[in-house]
Scaffold this motif. Structure first.
Motif, PDB file in Angstrom:
ATOM      1  N   UNK A  63      26.306  37.587  43.869  1.00  0.00           N
ATOM      2  CA  UNK A  63      27.574  38.173  44.296  1.00  0.00           C
ATOM      3  C   UNK A  63      28.700  37.695  43.395  1.00  0.00           C
ATOM      4  N   UNK A  64      29.819  38.412  43.457  1.00  0.00           N
ATOM      5  CA  UNK A  64      30.977  38.050  42.645  1.00  0.00           C
ATOM      6  C   UNK A  64      32.243  38.334  43.445  1.00  0.00           C
ATOM      7  N   UNK A  65      33.122  39.199  42.947  1.00  0.00           N
ATOM      8  CA  UNK A  65      34.393  39.465  43.616  1.00  0.00           C
ATOM      9  C   UNK A  65      34.170  39.914  45.060  1.00  0.00           C
ATOM     10  N   UNK A  66      34.793  39.201  45.992  1.00  0.00           N
ATOM     11  CA  UNK A  66      34.616  39.495  47.410  1.00  0.00           C
ATOM     12  C   UNK A  66      33.435  38.792  48.032  1.00  0.00           C
ATOM     13  N   UNK A  67      32.672  38.079  47.220  1.00  0.00           N
ATOM     14  CA  UNK A  67      31.438  37.472  47.712  1.00  0.00           C
ATOM     15  C   UNK A  67      31.638  36.268  48.610  1.00  0.00           C
ATOM     16  N   UNK A  68      32.739  35.548  48.433  1.00  0.00           N
ATOM     17  CA  UNK A  68      32.941  34.333  49.234  1.00  0.00           C
ATOM     18  C   UNK A  68      32.960  34.665  50.719  1.00  0.00           C
TER      19      UNK A  68
END
Length: 357
Positions: A174-179
Motif C-alpha cells: 500500500x501507499x497513499x491512503x494506506x495508513x
C-alpha cells in the motif's frame, strides 16, 4: 538545520512561536500558515521537516488536519494548543509531541522552555526522518520531477518463482491512503492467522510508531521488521521506512531479510521487492493484496505471483484514496478478485481457512 512550518490562526501566536523556535539551535521556521488549507500549500512548497499545529482553527479543525496529514503525507507533527484535555488523543492520531499553550498566568519564558525541551527531545526522530530526505526547503521545480531512473526489481532481487508451495502467508502492499486503510483492516483481524508481511510507503522514522499503532488496533501482534525474525502465525511484520522487506527460508523456518539497496519502482521499501521475494519462497501458497496507492509499485511481482498460482486481490476504486497501484495491477491481469476495503479482512480470514485460493 531542521525546517519548521508553524500553523496557527492567531497572528500574535504565530509570531511568538516562530520567534521561540528560531531561537533554538538547529531549528528554523521557514514559513507560517493561517489555517489547514494554507498549510497544505505551504507543505507542498517548502517541504518542512516538522509542522506545529493549533487545534482550534477556522475552516478545518487541527485534529482533522493532523489525521489527513498522517493519512496522505506522514511527517513529524507537534500540536501546540490551549486544549490540553485533548493532549493524549492526538498521539493516537499520529502527533509526535504536544505543547499546551500558556494559561493561568504562566510566563512566556516558561512556555518557551517547554517548546525548546519538546523540540530538542525530538531531534533523534527528525534526524532519522531527514536522513533520506533531499536537502533544501523549497520544493523541486516541476520540470525536474519524475526524472529519476526507475529501477526494475531485477536489479535488486532476481525472479526465481518457487515451484513448490511454501507455508501459507499473506503479503500486503500500500501507499497513499494506506495508513488509515491498514488500520481499518487490522482492526477486524483475529490473532490466529498466517504471518502477514506489509510494505507501506512511509517515511524513515515513522514505520516503528505505525507498527505500534497497528499492534494496538489489532489482535495480530504487529512489529517493525528487523533482520532474521522467524515468521510466526498471528504476527505481522511491517517493512522499515528505509529498507526493503524480503523473506528467506533457512532450514524449515522462514525468516525476514532486510535489504539496504536501491529504490525499486522509485520506492524503498518497495512492494515489488516484497511480492517477488514471497513468490520466490512461497509461491502458490501466498495471498497478495494490493491496496490504495499512487503509481505502479508491486504490479510486476504481483503478476508473477498470479501466474504462479498465488491468490491475489486488489482494493476497488470506490474505497481507495488513490486508485493507482490497484488499477495498474488490475490492468496487468495480476488480480483474481477486486473488493472493497471493508471486505479485505473477511477475505484474509477466508484465505486462512482455505476457503479462497
Amino acid at each position: 538545520m531542521y525546517t519548521v512550518l508553524v500553523i496557527d490562526d492567531s497572528a500574535s501566536m504565530r509570531r511568538i512561536i516562530k520567534d521561540m523556535i528560531n531561537s533554538i539551535d538547529e531549528f528554523e521556521v521557514v514559513c507560517v500558515a493561517t489555517d489547514a488549507f494554507d498549510a497544505r500549500e505551504k507543505i507542498k512548497e517548502y517541504e518542512p521537516d516538522l509542522v506545529t499545529i493549533d487545534i482550534n482553527m477556522p475552516k478545518m479543525d487541527g485534529v482533522v488536519f493532523l489525521r489527513n496529514l498522517m493519512r496522505l503525507h506522514p511527517m513529524p507533527a507537534v500540536i501546540i494548543s490551549g486544549e490540553s484535555v485533548r493532549g493524549n488523543d492526538i498521539f493516537d492520531d499520529g502527533a509526535v509531541g504536544f505543547i499546551p499553550k500558556p494559561s493561568n498566568g504562566e510566563s512566556m519564558q516558561s512556555f518557551q522552555d517547554r517548546v525548546k525541551d519538546t523540540l530538542l527531545n525530538l531531534t533523534f526522530l527528525l534526524k532519522r526522518y531527514t536522513l533520506k530526505k533531499p536537502k533544501g526547503t523549497k520544493k523541486v521545480p516541476t520540470n525536474t520531477l519524475n526524472i529519476e531512473y526507475k529501477i526494475h526489481p531485477d536489479e535488486v532481487i532476481p525472479s526465481n518463482p518457487s515451484k513448490l508451495p511454501g507455508m501459507k502467508l499473506i503479503a500486503i502492499g500500500s501507499s497513499t491512503g494506506g495508513v488509515e486503510s491498514l488500520l481499518r483492516v487490522f482492526k477486524k483481524l483475529p490473532s490466529d492467522l498466517p504471518p502477514i508481511l506489509i510494505t507501506q510507503h512511509i517515511p524513515y522514522g515513522f514505520s516503528n510508531s505505525f507498527a505500534h499503532r497497528l499492534n494496538d488496533y489489532s489482535q495480530v501482534t504487529v512489529c517493525e521488521a528487523t533482520d532474521g525474525m522467524i515468521l510466526e502465525r498471528g504476527h505481522g511484520y511491517l517493512a522499515p521506512g528505509n529498507m526493503h522487506l524480503t523473506i528467506e527460508k533457512i532450514g524449515n523456518e522462514y525468516r525476514t531479510k532486510l535489504l539496504d539497496t536501491k529504490k525499486v519502482s522509485q520506492h524503498k521499501p518497495s512492494v515489488d521487492v516484497l511480492f517477488r521475494s514471497v513468490n520466490n519462497n512461497i509461491g502458490s501458497a501466498a495471498m497478495a493484496i494490493m491496496m490504495t496507492g499512487m503509481g505502479d509499485d508491486g504490479t510486476i511481482a504481483m503478476k508473477e505471483l498470479f501466474d504462479n498460482g498465488a491468490y491475489t486481490i486488489a482494493q476497488n476504486e470506490e474505497s481507495c484514496v488513490v486508485f493507482g497501484m490497484p488499477m495498474k495491477a488490475i490492468q496487468a491481469g495480476a488480480v483474481k478478485d477486486i473488493i472493497h476495503l471493508d471486505q479485505i479482512a473477511d477475505y484474509i480470514i477466508d484465505f486462512a481457512k482455505g476457503k479462497r485460493k
